[in-house]
Design an enzyme around this catalytic site. Structure first.
Site, short mmCIF file in Angstrom:
data_model
loop_
_atom_site.label_atom_id
_atom_site.label_comp_id
_atom_site.label_asym_id
_atom_site.label_seq_id
_atom_site.Cartn_x
_atom_site.Cartn_y
_atom_site.Cartn_z
N GLU A 124 11.23 -15.75 -9.73
CA GLU A 124 11.40 -17.19 -9.92
C GLU A 124 11.83 -18.22 -9.38
O GLU A 124 11.82 -17.46 -7.91
CB GLU A 124 12.67 -16.92 -10.96
N GLN A 177 -11.15 -25.66 -18.01
CA GLN A 177 -11.44 -25.70 -19.92
C GLN A 177 -10.90 -26.49 -20.49
O GLN A 177 -9.26 -26.99 -20.81
CB GLN A 177 -10.05 -24.39 -19.39
N ASP A 224 -27.03 -28.51 -11.69
CA ASP A 224 -26.97 -28.29 -13.08
C ASP A 224 -27.10 -29.81 -14.02
O ASP A 224 -26.75 -30.87 -13.61
CB ASP A 224 -25.83 -27.35 -13.67
N LYS A 275 -29.95 -24.86 -15.15
CA LYS A 275 -29.31 -22.97 -14.75
C LYS A 275 -28.72 -22.49 -16.06
O LYS A 275 -28.85 -23.28 -17.17
CB LYS A 275 -27.69 -23.60 -14.19
N ARG A 298 -26.34 -19.97 -18.12
CA ARG A 298 -24.78 -19.20 -17.86
C ARG A 298 -24.18 -18.74 -19.05
O ARG A 298 -24.43 -19.00 -20.46
CB ARG A 298 -23.62 -20.27 -17.67
N ASP A 358 -21.30 -31.84 -6.32
CA ASP A 358 -20.78 -30.96 -7.66
C ASP A 358 -19.37 -31.12 -6.50
O ASP A 358 -18.92 -31.90 -6.73
CB ASP A 358 -21.11 -29.44 -6.66
N ASP A 410 -15.88 -22.95 -6.29
CA ASP A 410 -14.76 -21.56 -6.79
C ASP A 410 -15.65 -20.52 -6.03
O ASP A 410 -15.98 -20.24 -4.57
CB ASP A 410 -14.71 -21.09 -8.26
N ALA A 426 -18.45 -19.55 -5.58
CA ALA A 426 -20.35 -19.94 -4.63
C ALA A 426 -21.61 -19.76 -4.95
O ALA A 426 -22.29 -20.41 -4.59
CB ALA A 426 -19.88 -19.89 -3.81
N THR A 451 -23.19 -20.59 -8.37
CA THR A 451 -23.74 -21.85 -8.84
C THR A 451 -24.35 -22.24 -7.40
O THR A 451 -25.54 -22.84 -7.29
CB THR A 451 -23.07 -22.93 -9.26
#
Length: 327
Positions: free
Chosen positions: A48, A106, A179, A203, A205, A231, A235, A237, A239
């Site tokens: 916590e 997301q 992409d 691309k 996915r 881009d 993250d 890498a 892609t």
């Protein structure tokens, strides 16, 4: 006192920071001409988090800066607690400054029974007491509509373009989207670099497998040209490294990668070091540790942009004016 007083003497700006990226917060404070509010923050034995500010924030316009770095859930929770503490300490307004906004990828449902986590994040900050959100290059513009209040969506593009322009002959540049979904951003880059040709990497996915994609072929004129791959974030890498490989195989002279957020989860550093790119340019919206660095990496400061945006909000100015009215 660690605060800025408005010209009319009626408003006070205070800047507080979590522990995720204190170097950036100190730089933002320096550009603003102030200091961070002293803050005590630590973890209890069970994980916590405790947070308390060392001086009064009553009646102030408070800006709480925290970039959502790894471990991302810990730093999001810490920022939520700091917002709650500001609300209970009677801050007049609270602006969440999240240079990298967690869970932004997301932003929609790909399949049934999935969450829309970016919306949940916005709701959490609103419930905690935030009046306003500020972030840099969110994954999609629609996230601005998830928060019930003002959202300042800042662009790192001017910073990146100013640097890249010094590294290339703009008459020989092709801007490449990794992409199809980033073509609009690539168009803006191309326009600001002299109106050269565009290309994109086709691309595929599997939405059931995170951080996995396959770059198949490049569509557009890249042969013999310097390609700028653009881009929002890198993250693992996969892609970007795949896109560099495809573009070089299509005859590009060399490749520079430009992205706003360097998440750089393992094995990103190794992939980027070995992918063949001449240079990888990112900003410091996220902290970069020694294990994430490699010879081709260049990190640009985002602090001046954040400081200008904070000052515009505090002065009731125009954040849009920072981007020629396009933000």
């Amino acid at each position: 006192m660690t605060r800025i007083i408005s010209n009319a003497g009626e408003k006070r700006l205070v800047l507080v920071s979590g522990r995720a990226h204190t170097e950036l917060a100190v730089e933002v404070a320096r550009h603003l001409g102030t200091d961070l509010v002293p803050t005590t923050a630590y973890d209890f034995a069970n994980g916590e988090i405790y947070a308390r500010f060392g001086e009064s924030v009553r009646g102030s316009d408070a800006f709480v800066l925290q970039s959502h770095a790894a471990p991302i859930n810990q730093w999001i929770m810490e920022q939520l607690l700091m917002v709650d503490a500001l609300k209970r300490a009677s801050a007049k307004t609270i602006t969440v400054v999240a240079p990298f906004f967690g869970y932004a990828r997301q932003d929609k449902k790909h399949r049934g029974r999935e969450p829309i986590s970016a919306r949940l994040m916005s709701d959490l900050f609103k419930t905690a007491g935030a009046d306003r959100l500020m972030s840099v290059d969110m994954h999609t513009a629609q996230i601005q509509g998830f928060f019930d209040g003002p959202v300042d969506h800042l662009w790192a593009m001017p910073i990146l373009i100013d640097y890249v322009r010094t590294r290339v002959d703009t008459s020989q540049v092709t801007v490449v989207s990794p992409d199809a979904g980033r073509i609009r951003v690539a168009e803006q880059w191309a326009a600001k670099l002299g109106g050269g040709p565009l290309a994109f990497v086709h691309k595929s996915r599997d939405i059931r497998s995170p951080n996995r994609s396959v770059s198949n072929r490049v569509v557009g004129d890249v042969e013999g040209r310097t390609c700028i791959l653009v881009d929002d974030l890198i993250d693992t890498a996969g892609t970007i490294a795949g896109a560099v490989r495809v573009v070089l195989e299509a005859g590009a002279k060399d490749v520079i990668v430009a992205a706003t957020h360097g998440v750089l989860s393992d094995p990103a550093a190794d992939r980027l070091a070995q992918c063949g790119a001449r240079e990888v340019v990112i900003t410091d919206t996220l902290p970069i540790n020694d294990e994430q660095t490699f010879p081709q990496l260049t990190v640009l400061s985002i602090a001046p942009l954040l400081a200008r945006a904070v000052r515009e909000v505090f002065d009731d100015g125009s954040v849009t004016s920072l981007f020629d009215g396009q933000s």
